[in-house]
Design an enzyme around this catalytic site. Structure first.
Site, PDB file in Angstrom:
ATOM      1  CG  ASP A  14       7.768   3.560  -7.416  1.00  0.00           C
ATOM      2  OD1 ASP A  14       7.009   3.655  -6.260  1.00  0.00           O
ATOM      3  OD2 ASP A  14       7.220   2.755  -8.218  1.00  0.00           O
ATOM      4  CG  ASP A  16       4.059  -1.103  -4.370  1.00  0.00           C
ATOM      5  OD1 ASP A  16       4.640  -2.335  -4.022  1.00  0.00           O
ATOM      6  OD2 ASP A  16       3.946  -0.163  -3.574  1.00  0.00           O
ATOM      7  CD  GLU A  60      -4.382   6.964   0.869  1.00  0.00           C
ATOM      8  OE1 GLU A  60      -4.234   5.919   0.754  1.00  0.00           O
ATOM      9  OE2 GLU A  60      -3.759   7.855   1.719  1.00  0.00           O
TER      10      GLU A  60
END
Ligand code: XBP
Ligand code: MG
Length: 259
Positions: A14, A16, A60
């Protein structure tokens, strides 16, 4: 090197919160700079941003914020123009974020560079599976690991290339397909509950390294939950799981987790 029989063929990272603590002093600052550039009086402070992080994906997150904190502006925009307006605001945010990274503002977390180099030396593939925009990943890797570092990654999966962002497993399914490997021969490294849900749903054993925003989240199902990846000079703290008395994550420890 033929690693065909190895139980560990790839590690999927991943970005962040995992490779670097990008949220509080990176993305948050960039969102606020974009709001100011458009004359919006919105400010995402550290606590509010912590709440907003439950929504993955910058566009989002803006949508969720407008719905809950700025409904009048949302109504004014009208349904037709909303997505395009959010996309243009988000583009401005990405510009600010990339320039923060290019200014060398955000370092990698402890152990990240050492682990990446160690995996390469061991012939284990490395990949990225993130919700963030691809430009952000490119800028982070270049500014921390050097211009050539993009080539070290066998697969970079980012942003809108899949329909469902984490906690949906889509980006992990995509990355595994690109790697041509089954989940059983891979390990994911994540920092958040949403990320862990995504990796577990894709069938991946997962090591979690927590950070200030995620340390109280639920990491049920993780193989190991650690303070960070650790360094020989600065060992990690084990929060959950068996780390085989190691103080830092390396290829050897990840291989042990697979046995
Ligand atoms: C983290 C995210 C991203 C970033 C903002 O992704 O949810 O939305 O907060 O980046 P991950 P964008 O932990 O999967 O790396 O504004 O580019 O979406
Ligand atoms: Mg993350």
């Amino acid at each position: 090197m033929d690693n065909g029989n190895q139980p560990l063929r790839a590690v999927l990272f991943d970005v962040d919160g995992t490779l670097a603590d990008t949220e509080r002093d990176g993305h948050r600052i960039a969102f606020n700079a974009a709001f100011a550039e458009l004359g919006l009086d919105w400010t995402w402070d550290v606590d509010l941003y912590g709440d907003l992080l439950k929504i993955t994906g910058g566009k989002e997150r803006i949508h969720y914020y407008m719905k809950n904190y700025a409904p009048a502006e949302m109504d004014r925009m009208g349904l037709d123009g909303l997505d395009a307006w959010i996309a243009s605001l988000h583009k401005i945010k990405t510009k600010h974020y990339v320039s923060l990274l290019e200014g060398g503002e955000i370092p990698l977390r402890p152990g990240v560079e050492r682990l990446i180099q160690g995996l390469r030396d061991a012939g284990i593939k490395i990949a990225i599976a993130t919700t963030t925009t691809e430009e952000n990943v490119t800028a982070l890797l270049k500014s921390t690991l050097g211009e050539d570092s993009l080539e070290w990654f066998d697969v970079i999966g980012a942003g809108d290339i899949v329909p469902g962002k984490k906690p949906e497993p889509d980006i992990y399914h995509w990355a595994l397909e690109q790697l041509g490997l089954p989940a059983q021969q891979c390990i994911a490294v994540e920092d958040s509950e949403n990320g862990l849900k995504a990796s577990l749903a894709a069938g991946l054993d997962t090591v979690v390294t927590v950070n200030a925003y995620t340390r109280l989240q639920n990491f049920n199902g993780a193989t190991l939950v650690l303070s960070d990846l650790g360094e020989p000079t600065q060992p990690f703290a084990v929060l959950e799981g068996d780390a085989f008395n190691s103080g830092w994550v390396d290829a050897e420890l990840l291989l042990k987790l697979k046995t």
